[in-house]
Design a protein around this motif. Sequence first.
Motif, PDB file in Angstrom:
ATOM      1  N   ILE A 193       0.827  -1.218   0.000  1.00  0.00           N
ATOM      2  CA  ILE A 193       0.000   0.000   0.000  1.00  0.00           C
ATOM      3  C   ILE A 193       0.858   1.263   0.000  1.00  0.00           C
ATOM      4  N   GLU A 194       1.871   1.283   0.869  1.00  0.00           N
ATOM      5  CA  GLU A 194       2.746   2.454   0.955  1.00  0.00           C
ATOM      6  C   GLU A 194       3.806   2.351  -0.143  1.00  0.00           C
ATOM      7  N   GLY A 195       3.706   3.217  -1.113  1.00  0.00           N
ATOM      8  CA  GLY A 195       4.560   3.090  -2.287  1.00  0.00           C
ATOM      9  C   GLY A 195       6.036   3.262  -2.015  1.00  0.00           C
ATOM     10  N   ASN A 196       6.392   4.125  -1.079  1.00  0.00           N
ATOM     11  CA  ASN A 196       7.813   4.405  -0.837  1.00  0.00           C
ATOM     12  C   ASN A 196       8.395   3.602   0.315  1.00  0.00           C
ATOM     13  N   PRO A 220       1.605   5.646   8.518  1.00  0.00           N
ATOM     14  CA  PRO A 220       0.763   5.154   7.417  1.00  0.00           C
ATOM     15  C   PRO A 220      -0.299   6.167   7.022  1.00  0.00           C
ATOM     16  N   GLY A 221      -0.664   6.126   5.753  1.00  0.00           N
ATOM     17  CA  GLY A 221      -1.751   6.954   5.259  1.00  0.00           C
ATOM     18  C   GLY A 221      -1.409   8.402   5.051  1.00  0.00           C
ATOM     19  N   LYS A 227      -5.835   5.317  -2.165  1.00  0.00           N
ATOM     20  CA  LYS A 227      -7.235   4.959  -2.325  1.00  0.00           C
ATOM     21  C   LYS A 227      -7.875   4.696  -0.959  1.00  0.00           C
ATOM     22  N   MET A 228      -9.053   5.248  -0.756  1.00  0.00           N
ATOM     23  CA  MET A 228      -9.830   5.093   0.475  1.00  0.00           C
ATOM     24  C   MET A 228      -8.971   5.321   1.719  1.00  0.00           C
ATOM     25  N   PRO A 229      -8.411   6.510   1.872  1.00  0.00           N
ATOM     26  CA  PRO A 229      -7.522   6.774   3.014  1.00  0.00           C
ATOM     27  C   PRO A 229      -8.239   6.672   4.357  1.00  0.00           C
ATOM     28  N   ALA A 230      -9.541   7.033   4.402  1.00  0.00           N
ATOM     29  CA  ALA A 230     -10.267   6.962   5.673  1.00  0.00           C
ATOM     30  C   ALA A 230     -10.391   5.518   6.142  1.00  0.00           C
ATOM     31  N   LEU A 231     -10.794   4.623   5.249  1.00  0.00           N
ATOM     32  CA  LEU A 231     -10.912   3.202   5.600  1.00  0.00           C
ATOM     33  C   LEU A 231      -9.545   2.622   5.965  1.00  0.00           C
ATOM     34  N   TYR A 232      -8.525   3.055   5.243  1.00  0.00           N
ATOM     35  CA  TYR A 232      -7.173   2.559   5.504  1.00  0.00           C
ATOM     36  C   TYR A 232      -6.702   2.937   6.910  1.00  0.00           C
ATOM     37  N   LYS A 233      -6.899   4.190   7.311  1.00  0.00           N
ATOM     38  CA  LYS A 233      -6.476   4.615   8.646  1.00  0.00           C
ATOM     39  C   LYS A 233      -7.309   3.943   9.735  1.00  0.00           C
TER      40      LYS A 233
END
Length: 324
Positions: A193-196, A220-221, A227-233
Amino acid sequence: MMSRHALFFLLLLLFYVFYLIFGAFVFSALEQPYEDHLRWKVESMWSKFLSDHPCMSEEMLQDFLRKALLVKSFGVSAMRNISGYEIKWDFVSSLFFAGTTLTTIGYGHPFPISVGGKVFCLLYSIIGIPLTLSVLSITARNMLILLRDKPIHSFQLHLSVSKKKLEWLHASVLIVIISFLFFFIPAIVFDAIEGNWGYLDALYFCFISLTTVGLGDYVPGEQSGQKMPALYKLLVTCYLILGLVAVLLVVEMLKSLLNCNHFFGLFVLGCDEMRRDEEADHFLSNDLDGSFVQKHDETTRRRVPHSLSPSAEKNYGSINTSLT
């Protein structure tokens, strides 16, 4: 004359100071060359930028960078890409901040800026941190009963193996499962998910977070365009809370297996006296219980009817025999 516990306590303090010095030496040896290299690169970029833009003075550039970095430290990006602007204090981000604060992870990004936010954070944490640690500890102890005590009791009924061996075998299996569920597998997810982030960076983040160190170098986030940062956090917040319960579960198992209470008792002043007092109290309580049981048996024996006593049966039997 220094007591044995005082000597052990002094040795423990000296060992801890040595451990701190050793860590400082290793970190300095590993990080300082990399820091010097980055500083040299920044100075080269600075000189090249000023040479390419002679209309800008060094003072103007320094003032601009100082303000941009200050805004960045508050969690607001200084980039002009409008699509990259994200609200840092929406409900889910605030929930993530509350969770990392009360669990003492504390990434430090973002952090309260307003005076009211700082005051509320202080009052909120005074009550919330002890409450959170108590809830996590109680949950870990209940999980210990469900995941260790009951399975081991069931295995003892079907296997002819000592309880100590079963505890070590069960703890080893459970620690391996927890390591995969909360460290190695989540690291794969964060890496994707975290590209870097690399896999080692993600594994480092999992360990630093679940041990409540929370250095804040990986949060994170925080990348734009996710994509969908709220759900991810929200999922990350749940992962951190469940992971802390799992870590506390492992700590409780190791404490039970290694008998840490007895080990730490070597460094506590007056521990021998406390232990002797506890043994004396235990002996007195057992003595009183034994005397009470003995008196109770004697009283019961005196209250038994004569017709039910063994001697009475023997006498009646002899009388009946004589009559016949």
